[in-house]
Design an enzyme around this catalytic site. Structure first.
Site, PDB file in Angstrom:
ATOM      1  N   GLY A  27      -2.562  13.063  -4.254  1.00 38.10           N
ATOM      2  CA  GLY A  27      -2.514  12.186  -3.132  1.00 38.10           C
ATOM      3  C   GLY A  27      -1.546  11.001  -3.488  1.00 38.10           C
ATOM      4  CD  GLN A  29      -2.532   4.569  -7.086  1.00 34.38           C
ATOM      5  OE1 GLN A  29      -1.837   4.720  -8.259  1.00 34.38           O
ATOM      6  NE2 GLN A  29      -2.182   3.671  -6.209  1.00 34.38           N
ATOM      7  NE  ARG A  49      -8.223  20.570  -0.053  1.00 28.40           N
ATOM      8  CZ  ARG A  49      -7.722  20.816   0.992  1.00 28.40           C
ATOM      9  NH1 ARG A  49      -7.432  21.967   1.307  1.00 28.40           N
ATOM     10  NH2 ARG A  49      -7.329  19.851   1.932  1.00 28.40           N
ATOM     11  CB  SER A  52      -3.726  20.761   0.458  1.00 28.39           C
ATOM     12  OG  SER A  52      -3.273  20.661  -0.723  1.00 28.39           O
ATOM     13  CD  GLN A  87     -12.921   9.767  -7.810  1.00 30.44           C
ATOM     14  OE1 GLN A  87     -13.693   9.571  -8.634  1.00 30.44           O
ATOM     15  NE2 GLN A  87     -11.940   8.885  -7.474  1.00 30.44           N
ATOM     16  CG  HIS A 109     -11.793   2.315  -6.736  1.00 31.58           C
ATOM     17  ND1 HIS A 109     -12.068   0.952  -6.836  1.00 31.58           N
ATOM     18  CD2 HIS A 109     -12.628   2.829  -5.560  1.00 31.58           C
ATOM     19  CE1 HIS A 109     -13.071   0.456  -6.273  1.00 31.58           C
ATOM     20  NE2 HIS A 109     -13.297   1.719  -5.395  1.00 31.58           N
ATOM     21  CD  GLU A 228       3.664 -16.116  18.891  1.00 31.10           C
ATOM     22  OE1 GLU A 228       3.149 -16.630  17.887  1.00 31.10           O
ATOM     23  OE2 GLU A 228       4.692 -16.060  19.559  1.00 31.10           O
ATOM     24  CD  GLU A 232       5.821 -14.571  15.239  1.00 33.31           C
ATOM     25  OE1 GLU A 232       5.891 -15.372  14.460  1.00 33.31           O
ATOM     26  OE2 GLU A 232       6.254 -14.765  16.530  1.00 33.31           O
ATOM     27  CB  SER A 253       7.918 -25.235  12.304  1.00 31.11           C
ATOM     28  OG  SER A 253       6.626 -24.795  12.918  1.00 31.11           O
TER      29      SER A 253
END
Length: 335
Positions: A27, A29, A49, A52, A87, A109, A228, A232, A253
């Site tokens: 995937g 990573q 697998r 996929s 996992q 991770h 807004e 941005e 600004s």
């Protein structure tokens, strides 16, 4: 005490010579790690697998994917790069039975190892190598001669060789070009979850929606509210990425900078800090991990309901319409 950092000269890629690196999961990573390691001269086997999209992608990239069990059996270094919720089952069913003494079990991770869902068997070292960027960036930076910074940590009782192999792995994916920061499984896992939940994803999403809703409630056009409060954001985030908050404030600004100083603390208050501390405490105690694991075991009913609810928010609808008018941003959609 200064942070401990490693670079290319601190890692010995030759330690991986004659060894096989198994990448379990092709995937986000996985595809980057597998290709970078191969380009660094390593022998790589991919566990993915069949049937996929990621299997087909691995084939397109020149790999011959095998099952997770076959990859684990062939690997001397085995990195589990599957989604967190998958996992533990794949590890217990397919990977653990095929590990042998002297192997190095890796992850990018620390969630499952830190919270006890993946327990390395006796004689098998464990370590974490976590790039601080998405897989496509790990790949593109490597190709252009750079790298994405990584975190590295070792599990309890990890041997000196296991640590050196993990550092060699970090070099193989390009991380040591940018710097590899020494950490712990606990620190990587807990700070990663905190950042996602409180600032980068959860906090940002809630702030965006509430700002948008506030302008709509006050009678402003939905297009103006979207520009807004959403559009941005990229400008501001890019400026922070380049030079921190100071450079962002230098670039905007004086009106915007003054408003930053005056209004920011009124919006993000000490009550917000208290909520952040509560979230961190629940992460460290394992409560969030338990909730997430149980939610997945139950078939993700609340997760799916929340996903549907969020996708129907008005800011998503107006955003999709406006992005379609701006082809230069290469708008993405989710099925």
């Amino acid at each position: 005490m200064p942070a401990q950092m490693y670079y290319d000269q601190d890692a010995d890629l030759s330690l991986l010579k004659g060894k096989t690196v198994a990448i379990i999961g092709y995937g986000s990573q996985g595809h980057a790690h597998a290709q970078n390691l191969r380009d660094s001269g390593c022998n790589v086997v991919v566990g993915q697998r069949p049937g996929s999209a990621n299997y087909d992608l691995a084939v397109d990239h020149g790999f011959k994917p095998v099952s997770a069990a076959e990859a684990a059996k062939a690997g001397d270094l085995v990195n589990i790069l599957l989604p967190d919720e998958f996992q533990a089952d794949v590890y217990n069913n397919d990977i653990k039975p095929n590990l042998k003494p002297g192997d190095l079990l890796l992850c990018s991770h620390g969630f499952n190892i830190h919270f006890g869902q993946v327990v390395p068997p006796k004689g098998v070292d464990s370590a974490l190598v976590a790039p601080k960027g998405p897989g496509h960036l790990v790949r593109s930076e490597y190709v252009r001669g750079g790298g994405v910074p990584c975190l590295i940590a070792t599990g309890d009782g990890c041997s000196e060789l296991g640590e050196k192999l993990a550092l060699a792995y970090a070099k193989g994916i390009g991380g040591a070009r940018a710097g590899v920061l020494r950490t712990t499984f606990a620190e990587e896992t807990e700070t990663d979850l905190f950042g996602e939940q409180v600032v980068l994803c959860g906090g940002l999403s809630a702030l965006v929606k509430m700002g948008y809703e506030t302008l709509i409630e006050a009678g402003y056009q939905e297009e103006s509210a979207y520009f807004e409060c959403v559009h941005e954001l990229k400008l501001i985030v890019d400026l922070i990425y380049q030079g921190g908050l100071d450079y962002m404030r230098y670039s905007i600004s004086n009106t915007a900078e003054y408003g930053d100083y005056i209004r920011g603390p009124q919006i993000i208050t000490e009550e917000t800090r208290a909520a952040m501390r509560k979230a961190l405490a629940e992460i460290k105690s394992g409560q969030f991990a338990r909730d997430f694991i149980l939610e997945n075991k139950a078939g993700k009913p609340m997760f799916q309901a929340l996903r549907r609810q969020e996708r129907s928010h008005p800011v998503e609808k107006v955003g999709k319409r406006l992005r379609a008018l701006m082809p230069w941003i290469k708008a993405k959609t989710v099925d």
